[in-house]
Design an enzyme around this catalytic site. Structure first.
Site, PDB file in Angstrom:
ATOM      1  N   ASP A 108      29.856  36.195  42.420  1.00 39.82           N
ATOM      2  CA  ASP A 108      30.109  34.916  43.086  1.00 39.82           C
ATOM      3  C   ASP A 108      30.813  33.919  42.171  1.00 39.82           C
ATOM      4  OD1 ASP A 108      28.002  34.531  41.370  1.00 39.82           O
ATOM      5  OD2 ASP A 108      26.681  33.575  42.839  1.00 39.82           O
ATOM      6  N   LYS A 159      19.546  28.346  31.411  1.00 42.54           N
ATOM      7  CA  LYS A 159      19.242  27.106  32.135  1.00 42.54           C
ATOM      8  C   LYS A 159      18.396  26.151  31.287  1.00 42.54           C
ATOM      9  CE  LYS A 159      19.795  29.085  36.717  1.00 42.54           C
ATOM     10  NZ  LYS A 159      20.306  30.388  36.252  1.00 42.54           N
TER      11      LYS A 159
END
Length: 352
Positions: A108, A159
């Site tokens: 993606d 993250k």
């Protein structure tokens, strides 16, 4: 070189567009996203791909029933259950007989990264694996990566908390994140447990970093994670406005993309206004309707005075007279928006 495309995610942040369609099959200016990815890989010397599938695997095989996506032949590895990013890589490699050195890409992500340069970086480094790094302003949604001047990765933090960029960065230099493209070897596969979900970002890469065996290539190129409505809309508008070209030159010849249809022939009232938008085939757009910075799927119907700004409509959506959609609203395939309704996007769910 062979490449594994990781395509198994549920696309939760793009619902309801992904209720029935995997996000990599969503169109970007009229072409499924996966075709953009495969065209890019073909230009850089990849000759075969493995689709690592999970959610709605049959959509891919139905769309490409002859074992090819564009110029690339493909094999399929369908996970029987979610195995994490590293588990998916090991499963796909074993299912399709991949050994030696190979590419892995998040399906993606749209990028103009020179994957050949990444492969060369890996080969010259002697490292167990190599990853592409992308400079960004805010690394917190991604994986913060710190490398030394020689290109050896020193730390990998998936993250990180906002504001946790390395304090030692020179003024004006941006932190770098994992760009979702890797060169891996059989030695990496051996690190991945076969019997449980394993994250390549949280488990495997930190192990390789600890062994001093992870190389990196910093490439400040076009790069876009398409996982949210804002990012998916940006992917379409980047092509429409020329930030990502529709054609690429290879060996002196152009490989054309499919130009976006900003104002379809017929079906658009003369008093409708369509600006900087991708409008699909067979749409009906009534008098006084406004479409701006949006993606409107095939067969949508916008009644008189309907307003669609910074939003995405799936195929076959009907928008009633005087209704207004804005702030990255997303309407799923075949849904109806009542006359006079006002829709604004709600808070997005966490990443897949």
């Amino acid at each position: 070189m062979k490449a594994i495309l990781l395509l198994g995610g549920f696309g939760t942040r793009l619902r309801p567009l992904t209720n029935d369609t995997p996000k990599q099959m969503l169109p970007v200016c009229g072409r499924p996203m996966i075709e953009w990815v495969c065209e890019h890989l073909h230009r850089h010397g990849v000759d075969e791909i493995v689709l690592s599938l999970g959610y709605r695997a049959e959509v891919f095989t139905a769309a490409y029933p002859h074992g090819r996506i564009g110029q690339l032949a493909y094999q399929v590895a369908v996970e029987p259950d979610p195995r994490g990013t590293a588990g998916a890589v090991r499963f796909a490699a074993e299912a399709c007989g991949i050994t030696g050195t190979f590419l892995v890409l998040n399906g993606d992500v749209l990028t103009d990264l020179d994957v050949g340069a990444l492969a060369s970086r890996h080969a010259s480094s002697g490292a167990e694996a190599a990853i592409a790094l992308q400079p960004v302003a805010d690394p917190s949604p991604y994986g913060l990566v710190v490398a030394d001047p020689s290109g050896r990765v020193l730390s990998f933090s998936e993250k990180p908390d906002p504001g946790s960029a390395p304090a030692a960065l020179p003024p004006g230099e941006r932190p770098t994140i994992s760009a979702g493209t890797y060169v891996l070897t059989s030695a990496v596969l051996a690190r991945i447990a076969p019997d449980r979900p394993v994250s390549i970002e949280r488990e495997i890469f930190p192990q390789i970093v600890a062994d001093g065996a992870l190389a990196a290539l910093v490439a400040d190129t076009y790069w876009l994670d398409t996982g949210t409505p804002q990012q998916y809309l940006a992917a379409n508008l980047d092509v429409l406005e020329g930030r990502r070209p529709l054609a690429h030159v290879v060996d002196g010849g152009a490989v054309p993309g499919v130009p976006p249809l900003e104002k379809p022939a017929g079906g658009v009232h003369p008093e409708a206004q369509i600006r900087t938008s991708v409008v699909g085939r067979g749409c009906q757009i009534g008098p006084g309707a406004v479409v701006q910075r949006s993606v409107v799927g095939d067969g949508c119907r916008l009644a008189a005075g309907a307003i669609v700004i910074d939003s995405v409509l799936g195929p076959g959506v009907a928008v009633g007279a005087g209704a207004a959609l804005c702030d990255f609203s997303v309407v799923g395939s075949g849904e109806q928006v009542a006359p006079g309704a006002v829709l604004r996007a709600q808070r997005q769910p966490p990443p897949d």
